[in-house]
Design a protein around this motif. Structure first.
Motif, mmCIF file in Angstrom:
data_model
loop_
_atom_site.group_PDB
_atom_site.id
_atom_site.type_symbol
_atom_site.label_atom_id
_atom_site.label_comp_id
_atom_site.label_asym_id
_atom_site.label_seq_id
_atom_site.Cartn_x
_atom_site.Cartn_y
_atom_site.Cartn_z
ATOM 1 N N ARG A 1 0.827 -1.209 0.000
ATOM 2 C CA ARG A 1 0.000 0.000 0.000
ATOM 3 C C ARG A 1 0.862 1.260 0.000
ATOM 4 O O ARG A 1 0.602 2.208 -0.724
ATOM 5 N N SER A 2 1.911 1.258 0.839
ATOM 6 C CA SER A 2 2.739 2.457 0.980
ATOM 7 C C SER A 2 3.562 2.736 -0.276
ATOM 8 O O SER A 2 3.547 3.856 -0.797
ATOM 9 N N LEU A 3 4.257 1.709 -0.761
ATOM 10 C CA LEU A 3 5.110 1.901 -1.942
ATOM 11 C C LEU A 3 4.278 2.037 -3.211
ATOM 12 O O LEU A 3 4.641 2.780 -4.141
ATOM 13 N N GLY A 4 3.130 1.304 -3.276
ATOM 14 C CA GLY A 4 2.277 1.351 -4.470
ATOM 15 C C GLY A 4 1.626 2.697 -4.687
ATOM 16 O O GLY A 4 1.157 2.997 -5.793
ATOM 17 N N ALA A 5 1.578 3.524 -3.642
ATOM 18 C CA ALA A 5 0.964 4.845 -3.777
ATOM 19 C C ALA A 5 1.906 5.860 -4.416
ATOM 20 O O ALA A 5 1.484 6.980 -4.746
ATOM 21 N N GLU B 1 3.026 -2.885 -9.456
ATOM 22 C CA GLU B 1 3.102 -4.062 -8.586
ATOM 23 C C GLU B 1 4.455 -4.762 -8.697
ATOM 24 O O GLU B 1 5.032 -5.198 -7.701
ATOM 25 N N MET B 2 4.985 -4.833 -9.921
ATOM 26 C CA MET B 2 6.272 -5.498 -10.128
ATOM 27 C C MET B 2 7.396 -4.713 -9.452
ATOM 28 O O MET B 2 8.299 -5.295 -8.833
ATOM 29 N N LEU B 3 7.324 -3.378 -9.551
ATOM 30 C CA LEU B 3 8.368 -2.547 -8.942
ATOM 31 C C LEU B 3 8.273 -2.613 -7.410
ATOM 32 O O LEU B 3 9.290 -2.541 -6.715
ATOM 33 N N VAL B 4 7.042 -2.771 -6.890
ATOM 34 C CA VAL B 4 6.886 -2.954 -5.445
ATOM 35 C C VAL B 4 7.652 -4.190 -4.990
ATOM 36 O O VAL B 4 8.361 -4.183 -3.967
ATOM 37 N N ILE C 1 18.233 0.594 -9.185
ATOM 38 C CA ILE C 1 17.236 -0.461 -9.012
ATOM 39 C C ILE C 1 16.471 -0.637 -10.319
ATOM 40 O O ILE C 1 15.927 0.335 -10.874
ATOM 41 N N PRO C 2 16.410 -1.878 -10.837
ATOM 42 C CA PRO C 2 15.710 -2.129 -12.109
ATOM 43 C C PRO C 2 14.235 -1.712 -12.033
ATOM 44 O O PRO C 2 13.562 -1.977 -11.035
ATOM 45 N N GLY C 3 13.758 -1.012 -13.089
ATOM 46 C CA GLY C 3 12.348 -0.624 -13.154
ATOM 47 C C GLY C 3 12.097 0.807 -12.737
ATOM 48 O O GLY C 3 10.989 1.320 -12.939
ATOM 49 N N ILE C 4 13.098 1.479 -12.118
ATOM 50 C CA ILE C 4 12.908 2.860 -11.683
ATOM 51 C C ILE C 4 13.402 3.802 -12.770
ATOM 52 O O ILE C 4 14.541 3.683 -13.245
ATOM 53 N N ASP C 5 12.530 4.742 -13.164
ATOM 54 C CA ASP C 5 12.885 5.753 -14.158
ATOM 55 C C ASP C 5 13.654 6.864 -13.449
ATOM 56 O O ASP C 5 13.102 7.545 -12.578
ATOM 57 N N PRO C 6 14.936 7.064 -13.782
ATOM 58 C CA PRO C 6 15.745 8.087 -13.096
ATOM 59 C C PRO C 6 15.125 9.474 -13.136
ATOM 60 O O PRO C 6 15.315 10.271 -12.212
#
Length: 566
Positions: A386-390, A396-399, A424-429
């Motif tokens: 819930r916290s990171l998904g917001a 969901e995959m990045l969570v 971290i893979p999946g994070i847009d800089p």
């Protein structure tokens, strides 16, 4: 000290006897005696005199000599007492040359009065000793006595130090003699040792005359004699006791890899075997627990867990947490830490009373340990989702990825280094700045939710703890017994132990250990825990029944009042 009647024999006998009884070399005694006599003579006859004391073993006395140098002319008044001119020497009938050294014996004993008088008559003007001789015989005798006594005491202290300095890190046994400001003075036979307050076990008490077995922590060289410092609280006392009780450890077949101890409470040791045919834990436990019980008895009831050592740190930690069972282990190599996930009913057992079990396991293994129950982990996982998904750009995959990297809530993202987040893979800089900004806003909401979750968890725990015993199933009752998990419940039920009463009433500990396959040590723990649970359960039942009776009474009163109302 020697008597005037037979001084030679007596002094020789004294030296021989002291050398024999105290273990001091005769030559050392003689050398010390000569030095002391020389010092006393200089003090009596004058510091400027060139004196030398020499022990004569045939006569059994210390003889005193003065050396006088022949010079052409005396130029130094201070050295006049040690010099003679050639003219004076020739007047005395001595054929000498400048630089020659004349040695005169100084007669100071009563027995040598005739020789002293003759010397004074012939060389009195040179030696100028007549007025100094008087009284030195008594001083010499007293000096010899003091020197021998002092040297004897010094030698005894040195012998004690040499004997016990090599016994450092060993176990010694003595008798408690007296108490000094809380410290216990222990008589070891040839020496006294001290057991300081800081090295005593809090719940242990001693009286004068009690036997004390302790670990030699240190041997200090002090001016008043060696101080032997003992310890009953050292973890090394535990390992040394096992070495004494277990021959396989003394022989090097079984090795104590690590040990941890909270004196007077609980201890853990990890053991391994150099021989595949030797079970290290079984060797330390002994037949029917005889070996470990001998150690427990010496430590006055301190509980001891013996666990197998494993090169795999995760397995080692799981063994160290025994008797608790571990479901999963998450290792953080960078911080040398582990997160341990245990079944809900095993959480209190894994942590131990006041955190003792996990604390000892951390000391034993050298890893930082964090223990969570399975339900707590599920809560944390759902909260993290819930916290990171917001946060913007977090699907969901990045969570899942963030959670795997140790991120548990928005605060972790807000506090993280931007460069680290970019890896971290999946994070847009390009979205990291907005993510962290949003994470800071989310922190307040997260804190409120965490507080609510903690409150609800505590209320649920209290409600569960106060469930009426009559509402619990037998497996639920067994699960409340300390040290009993799901696996143990299955083993006990299959063995015919279906209730807590079955365990508490079992008189044959061997059967309780062998039939379910839990072992004699675990059986002893289970029986004790079951007996304690039944006592606490009876108290809780009476308390809850009393509360229900009051409620029923109050309800009946309200009904009666309602019936009276018009």
């Amino acid at each position: 000290m020697p008597t005037p009647a037979n001084p030679a024999v007596n002094l020789n006998l004294v030296l021989d006897q002291v050398a024999k009884d105290k273990g001091i070399e005769r030559a050392v005694l003689i050398a010390t005696l000569e030095d002391a006599m020389n010092t006393a003579a200089k003090k009596h006859f004058g510091q400027d005199r060139n004196l030398e004391a020499k022990y004569d073993p045939d006569k059994g006395v210390v003889e005193l000599f003065q050396a006088i140098t022949v010079v052409a002319e005396i130029t130094d008044p201070v050295q006049a007492v040690n010099q003679i001119t050639m003219d004076e020497a020739h007047k005395k009938g001595m054929e000498v040359e400048p630089g020659d050294e004349l040695v005169f014996q100084i007669f100071y004993r009563d027995e040598d009065a005739a020789e002293a008088k003759a010397q004074d008559d012939q060389y009195g003007d040179i030696l100028r000793l007549k007025t100094f001789r008087r009284g030195f015989g008594r001083i010499a005798a007293q000096t010899a006595k003091q020197v021998i006594l002092q040297r004897t005491r010094d030698a005894e202290r040195e012998n004690v130090f040499n004997e016990y300095k090599d016994r450092k890190n060993e176990i010694v046994t003595g008798i408690a003699r007296r108490f000094e400001r809380g410290n216990i003075v222990v008589d070891l036979g040839r020496a006294e040792a001290v057991l300081p307050v800081r090295e005593q076990v809090p719940r242990e008490t001693y009286r004068p005359g009690d036997r004390v077995q302790a670990y030699v922590l240190d041997v200090l060289r002090e001016s008043k004699g060696p101080q032997i410092v003992l310890s009953r609280a050292s973890v090394n006392l535990l390992t040394k006791l096992f070495e004494m009780e277990v021959p396989e450890i003394a022989e090097g077949i079984v090795v104590i890899e690590a040990a941890a101890r909270e004196p007077g409470g609980r201890a853990k040791i990890a053991v391994s075997s150099r021989d595949s045919d030797v079970d290290p834990v079984g060797a330390c436990v002994g037949m029917k627990g005889s070996r470990v019980q001998a150690v427990v008895q010496e430590l006055r009831g301190e509980k001891i867990d013996i666990v197998p050592y494993d090169e795999d740190p995760a397995r080692f930690v799981c063994s160290a947490l025994a008797p608790a069972e571990v479901s999963r282990v998450i290792i953080d190599e960078a911080n040398h830490a582990m997160e341990l996930i245990v079944p809900d009913d095993q959480l209190s057992l894994a942590i131990g009373r006041r955190g003792q079990n996990v604390r000892l396991a951390a000391q034993l293994t050298g890893w930082k340990l964090d223990i969570n129950s399975e339900s707590r982990v599920r809560e944390m996982r759902e909260f993290a989702s819930r916290s990171l998904g917001a946060l913007p750009g977090v699907n969901e995959m990045l969570v899942e990825t963030l959670y795997a990297h140790g991120f548990r809530q928005a605060r972790d993202v807000a506090d993280a280094n931007a460069e680290m987040l970019a890896q971290i893979p999946g994070i847009d800089p390009t979205r990291i700045a907005s993510m962290q900004e949003e994470a800071k806003k989310r922190m307040v909401e997260d804190q409120q939710e965490l507080s609510r979750m903690d409150y609800e968890r505590e209320q649920a725990r209290l409600a569960e703890a106060r469930r009426h015993p009559d509402e619990l199933s037998q497996p639920e009752r067994m699960a409340r017994v300390r040290g009993v998990g799901e696996k143990t419940i299955e083993q006990l039920i299959l063995a015919g132990y279906r209730t807590v009463e079955d365990i508490a009433n079992e008189k044959d500990l061997t059967r309780l250990g062998d039939v379910p396959g839990v072992g004699i040590k675990k059986a002893r723990q289970l029986k004790s825990a079951a007996e304690n649970y039944l006592v606490e359960e009876a108290k809780l039942r009476a308390e809850l029944n009393a509360e229900r009776g009051l409620l029923a009474s109050a309800g009946g009163s309200e009904g009666a009042e309602a019936a009276k109302a018009p």
